[in-house]
Design an enzyme around this catalytic site. Structure first.
Site, mmCIF file in Angstrom:
data_model
loop_
_atom_site.group_PDB
_atom_site.id
_atom_site.type_symbol
_atom_site.label_atom_id
_atom_site.label_comp_id
_atom_site.label_asym_id
_atom_site.label_seq_id
_atom_site.Cartn_x
_atom_site.Cartn_y
_atom_site.Cartn_z
ATOM 1 N N HIS A 321 7.122 30.076 2.178
ATOM 2 C CA HIS A 321 6.803 29.549 3.501
ATOM 3 C C HIS A 321 6.319 30.637 4.455
ATOM 4 O O HIS A 321 5.480 30.364 5.319
ATOM 5 C CB HIS A 321 8.025 28.845 4.095
ATOM 6 C CG HIS A 321 8.257 27.486 3.517
ATOM 7 N ND1 HIS A 321 8.895 27.296 2.304
ATOM 8 C CD2 HIS A 321 7.921 26.247 3.958
ATOM 9 C CE1 HIS A 321 8.944 26.000 2.047
ATOM 10 N NE2 HIS A 321 8.364 25.341 3.018
ATOM 11 N N GLY A 322 6.846 31.817 4.342
ATOM 12 C CA GLY A 322 6.405 32.828 5.285
ATOM 13 C C GLY A 322 6.931 34.193 4.932
ATOM 14 O O GLY A 322 7.955 34.339 4.253
#
Length: 458
Positions: A321-322
């Site tokens: 996701h990040g």
């Protein structure tokens, strides 16, 4: 280009009629690819370079893999190449920051320069989709694509380009091989799905973000009630934002005679964490299950290995996701929660005696707690929010009553949708009435500026 902007409306009013004209000819795929690249380049033309590069490499890898006795080597080439691209664009800054922090802690008088590399929107989505095609080809579960234009269209198909779903080659490529048949019902269903997604994003997610952004920007200024309320609202904001994008993507594809996979299925009605991940971001959850969790051994080699595989899968999912420790922590929280609830869910008491609504509330509370780590700007902020929730005083959170009423209305709708009364919501008159109400709301209250989707940054 964002779906909720005037520029997209003009783009679609030009691209769609021409698509209908050429859909039965050899120009259909070149037109789809050209419009997809225009859609993407509208954000930044440099985004085209990595997506074209990945498309060429994976197409050639699978072509060389066919009939080769060294298929595993070609698979390794593709996986290493995709991970290298992802690492360069997405994680280079993260790695540099952590190395510099380590050097500073060791009093080493040297710092690495910031890489300053532009991260293309939605890169993780098309990279995983392309990598899935290569893995399925290696396993022999799909037919090799012989047309490069068709493969490049599969990777860049514009409705799903910025935030998924992460389509499987076995679903989308066969649809791109045949001439689509578009009926009036396809168009009406696609248009109504687009309106629903637009309403989720513009009327609900953007509205909830006003309160959430204010509290999470300076969490130290707020007491427990405001922090709890902001976290509760974020749980719904991210659902409306992400599922709204998916609805719009699936609606546009339906109007073009193509079917994208379901990505959300009322996840906050799940009665277990396992069920939640079968309802939330289904395309990513199933990707990690098929290409990470099961190859690691799944649940086949004892309890310790099962929990190890769950932990690795969830942490990698968080990192997908990040590039920040907050996302790693978010994945780890879900992993540990899965450990605890997995055993509980196997007990006869929980399975047979606990009411469904209590299970749903329990799962929602866990998922919402984990969102703190997903939404916080830093790991320190997340720690501060958790600490203040359990230790700060009680003051008026200045609750936005309209937000609570809107969420309650959606929650009731979903409960009815999963009950025996579902037929009432599927009645065409009811559906049309709801769409008209949403359009009226958007016409009267929608802001003029389109806000980016949260998952575009991934």
């Amino acid at each position: 280009m964002l779906f909720q902007t005037w520029s997209f409306l003009i783009f679609f009013l030009i691209a769609y009629p021409l698509y209908l004209l050429v859909k039965g000819t050899r120009l259909r795929l070149p037109w789809l690819l050209a419009t997809s690249y225009v859609f993407y380049a509208w954000l930044d033309w440099r985004y085209l370079l990595p997506i074209a590069y990945v498309s060429v490499v994976d197409y050639l890898v699978v072509a060389r893999m066919a009939g080769s006795p060294r298929k595993r080597r070609w698979l390794a080439v593709s996986v290493a190449n995709n991970l290298a691209v992802l690492g360069l664009f997405k994680y280079a800054q993260f790695a540099t920051d952590n190395v510099n922090a380590l050097l500073s802690a060791l009093n080493v008088p040297y710092l690495l320069s910031a890489p300053g590399i532009l991260l293309p929107a939605g890169m993780s989505f098309y990279l995983f989709q392309s990598m899935g095609y290569v893995i399925d080809s290696y396993r022999g579960t799909i037919q090799r694509e012989t047309s490069f234009v068709r493969y490049a269209t599969f990777v860049a198909f514009f409705p799903r380009l910025l935030a998924g779903p992460i389509e499987r080659a076995g679903n989308l490529l066969p649809q791109l091989r045949r001439t689509p048949r578009i009926t009036a019902n396809d168009f009406a269903d696609g248009l109504s799905l687009f309106v629903v997604g637009l309403f989720k994003k513009v009327a609900l997610a953007s509205y909830l973000a006003l309160y959430v952004n204010k509290v999470y920007a300076t969490p130290g200024d707020f007491q427990a009630p405001a922090l709890i309320l902001a976290t509760f609202l974020f749980a719904w904001q991210i659902y409306f934002d992400f599922s709204g994008y998916t609805d719009m993507a699936r609606g546009i594809a339906a109007m073009m005679g193509l079917r994208l996979m379901l990505n959300f299925n009322n996840p906050y009605l799940a009665t277990s964490l396992g069920e939640f991940w079968n309802r939330w971001h289904i395309s990513l959850s199933s990707w990690f299950k098929d290409y990470v969790y099961i190859p690691l051994g799944g649940n086949r080699k004892g309890r310790f290995n099962t929990y190890r595989n769950i932990f690795l899968t969830m942490v990698l999912s968080g990192l997908w996701h990040g590039a920040a420790w907050t996302f790693v922590l978010w994945g780890a929280v879900h992993a540990f929660a899965r450990f605890a609830t997995r055993e509980l869910e196997r007990t006869a008491f929980y399975r047979d005696r606990v009411p469904t609504f209590m299970k749903q509330a329990f799962v929602f509370a866990i998922v919402t707690f984990a969102w703190i780590f997903f939404r916080a700007e830093t790991a320190a902020d997340a720690g501060q929010i958790v600490t203040r929730i359990f230790s700060s005083g009680i003051t008026d959170p200045r609750c936005p009553l309209l937000a609570i009423l809107l969420i309650a209305a959606v929650w009731c709708y979903q409960c009815v949708f999963e009950s025996r009364l579902r037929w009432a919501l599927e009645c065409r008159a009811v559906r049309m009435g709801l769409v008209v109400l949403m359009l009226a709301y958007l016409a009267l209250f929608a802001p003029s500026e389109g806000q980016p989707f949260i998952y575009m940054q991934f």
